[in-house]
Scaffold this active site. Structure first.
Site, mmCIF file in Angstrom:
data_model
loop_
_atom_site.group_PDB
_atom_site.id
_atom_site.type_symbol
_atom_site.label_atom_id
_atom_site.label_comp_id
_atom_site.label_asym_id
_atom_site.label_seq_id
_atom_site.Cartn_x
_atom_site.Cartn_y
_atom_site.Cartn_z
ATOM 1 C CB CYS A 384 -12.099 -31.871 -24.848
ATOM 2 S SG CYS A 384 -13.642 -32.020 -23.942
ATOM 3 C CG HIS A 510 -9.803 -34.625 -21.613
ATOM 4 N ND1 HIS A 510 -9.199 -33.405 -21.743
ATOM 5 C CD2 HIS A 510 -11.130 -34.381 -21.501
ATOM 6 C CE1 HIS A 510 -10.120 -32.451 -21.690
ATOM 7 N NE2 HIS A 510 -11.299 -33.021 -21.555
ATOM 8 C CD GLU A 512 -5.771 -34.566 -22.121
ATOM 9 O OE1 GLU A 512 -6.113 -35.269 -23.093
ATOM 10 O OE2 GLU A 512 -6.444 -33.589 -21.715
HETATM 11 N N1 GLN Z 1 -16.229 -26.551 -23.141
HETATM 12 C C1 GLN Z 1 -16.439 -27.781 -23.831
HETATM 13 C C2 GLN Z 1 -17.602 -28.576 -23.246
HETATM 14 O O1 GLN Z 1 -18.012 -28.362 -22.143
HETATM 15 C C3 GLN Z 1 -15.164 -28.610 -23.856
HETATM 16 C C4 GLN Z 1 -14.647 -28.979 -22.527
HETATM 17 C C5 GLN Z 1 -13.207 -29.427 -22.553
HETATM 18 O O2 GLN Z 1 -12.473 -29.131 -23.481
HETATM 19 N N2 GLN Z 1 -12.784 -30.115 -21.513
HETATM 20 O O3 GLN Z 1 -18.131 -29.427 -23.892
#
Ligand code: GLN
Length: 541
Positions: A384, A510, A512
């Protein structure tokens, strides 16, 4: 099986005794006997969901397929049971009140005074029973967050008391999790805190059926007897829960203490058959007898509280065991890493993971870590925000787009390689722009990602606002960073990878959140494998 059986797990004496793990372990044992089981958590705080909670305070926010932002215990439920949870599996006081207030505004209460009893407790019970209505489950285990005696837990406990009457004793069970401290000076295990906590529960009208006692020492027979006598439970319903080396040992410890048998016999179900936990034992065998060890750096800004990266840590346990490899995770604060000192922190590492996150703090440390991994051909995994950092670093240092950034970090950047989508920009004013929950991703054949997943169509979970900016895609691909996975519906980049690197992968989703004991996530398994390879080659040099 007939009526759904409801098991309520309450906690006393202190928090952090591991209600989630005990619930998940019991659920596992019941599942291993062929029952279908789910677990839900009721949290007493006022936030409508944990999405707005700071990870420092409450650990990671776990996201389900349907896009609910939930308590991290749901992660344990999924990792143990290998079945997905949903919004219905996590309800907070905030949500209960929110629902009741919405109904009140709509006039649903027909002019009545809306009160904690019956309106709040009715709403709680409605949510207790919701998953049971689907007829998908034989057992619903409900974990009540917090401790008995907390003011904010009272309406939940009152609802549990009422549920017992409504469900009848053959469909209802209370398991109370408590602590038996060992007093060093007296050289004794002490039962008094448990007695008090059960008394508190009785004051709320709930007689526990089973006591699960966390303890650092074995509970001798006389202590069990004392607990049974004072807490009004049968002696074989006093279950010892010793500290375990790994949370994944707990199902076996509970099996040894016959927790599952006690539950079944109290609910008048047959106890003869044995749970089939061979696969679980095989996993533990691999976990405990590693033939390899790798060092993995996790660079993030919430490192003080390891729970902030709970699912990542657990995914390394699963992916490690799959490779018969012990994964030593080193949490490194992105705020202390810089281009000047990065080597010091990462030199000994066999793999580098840049963690998810929000906001600008620690970004430079993350970018320095990406650069180090890219240049030194160390296996790299960006999740992410970690993937977004990989994109930014590549834009700046390989393509030469000076000052390239994510518009989350630098809204004025000349090269917003990570940006809000046009349609989001309009919605932004109305709030609620996160991409949450499961989305499809199509993987290109012949890529690393395809070799890892061995298939083209996958679904992964998201929690972010910003996206790869497709305006730059061609430039990236020409220079060697390719988009190997795309969301087919909106043409969004979901996976990037480097052509000219042994293992450099970033995922906008994600992974995970989908790794379980029985199904370790292929990206984690692949990453650990790459780290093992890297270590082998490094040692050869
Ligand atoms: N801050 C980033 C976004 O909003 C990544 C979010 C995250 O890593 N969950 O796109």
């Amino acid at each position: 099986m007939g009526a759904v059986k409801y098991i309520f797990v309450t906690g006393g004496v202190t928090s952090s005794l591991g209600k989630g793990i005990i619930s998940a372990s019991l659920a596992k044992l019941l599942q291993a006997r062929g029952y279908s089981v789910t677990i839900q958590k009721f949290d007493p705080y006022i936030n409508v969901d944990p999405g707005t909670l700071n990870p420092y305070e409450h650990g990671e926010c776990y996201v389900t397929n349907d896009g609910a932002e939930t308590d991290l215990d749901l992660g344990h439920y999924e990792r143990f049971l290998n079945i997905p949870t949903s919004q219905d599996n996590n309800v907070t006081t905030g949500r209960i009140y929110y629902n009741v207030i919405m109904k009140e505004r709509r006039g649903d209460y027909l002019g009545k005074t809306v009160q904690v009893i019956p309106h709040i407790t009715d709403e709680i019970k409605k949510n207790f029973y919701k998953l049971g209505e689907s007829e998908d489950y034989d057992f619903i285990i409900t974990e009540i967050g917090g401790c008995v005696g907390d003011i904010e837990s009272l309406p939940f406990l009152e609802a549990v008391r009422q549920a017992r009457i409504e469900l009848g004793t053959s469909n209802f069970l209370n398991i109370h999790l408590t602590l038996i401290p060992f007093l060093q000076a007296a050289g004794e295990l002490k039962t008094k805190p448990t007695q008090h906590s059960v008394k508190q529960l009785l004051e709320n009208g709930i007689q526990p059926d089973i006591l699960v006692c966390r303890s650092e020492q074995h509970l001798p027979q006389d202590i069990r007897k004392k607990l049974a006598l004072f807490c009004n439970v049968q002696i074989n319903s006093v279950i010892e829960a010793l500290d375990a080396e790994s949370i994944y040992d707990v199902p076996l410890l509970m099996r040894k203490e016959k927790l599952d048998e006690r539950v079944l016999s109290k609910l008048k179900l047959p106890t003869k058959t044995q749970p089939d936990i061979d696969q679980w034992k095989e996993f533990l065998g691999r976990l405990k007898n590693p033939t390899n060890e790798v060092q993995i750096a996790v660079i993030g800004k919430y490192v003080e509280l390891p729970d902030a990266y709970k699912s990542i840590n657990e995914s390394f346990v699963h992916g490690g065991a799959e490779n018969e490899c012990k994964v030593k995770v080193h949490h490194i604060s992105s705020e202390i890493v810089s281009e000047d000192n990065v080597k010091e922190y990462l030199d000994e590492m066999d793999g580098i993971l840049v963690a998810p996150g929000f906001g600008e703090r620690g970004i430079d440390g993350k970018l320095a870590a990406v650069k180090y991994a890219r240049e030194n051909k160390i296996p790299f995994f960006g999740i992410c925000l970690g993937m977004q950092c990989a994109v930014v670093e590549f834009a700046r240092n390989v393509i030469g787009l000076n000052g390239a950034a994510s518009s989350e970090i630098d809204p004025e950047t000349k090269y917003p390689v990570i940006d809000l989508m046009e349609d989001q920009k309009d919605i932004e004013n109305m709030g609620g722009t996160m991409r949450l929950g499961a989305y499809a991703c199509k993987i290109k054949k012949g890529t690393k990602a395809f070799n890892i997943y061995h298939k083209a169509n996958i679904e992964e979970r998201h929690r972010h606002r910003f996206e790869f900016n497709n305006k730059y895609l061609e430039q990236f691909e020409k220079n060697g960073m390719i988009a190997s996975g795309m969301n087919p519906d909106r043409n969004l980049v979901e996976i990037v990878e480097l052509k000219d690197h042994p293992w450099f992968v970033g995922s906008q989703f994600h992974p995970e959140l989908k790794s379980t004991v029985l199904k370790p996530h292929p990206l984690f398994t692949g990453f650990v494998k790459a780290a093992i390879e890297y270590k082998k080659n490094k040692n050869k040099e």
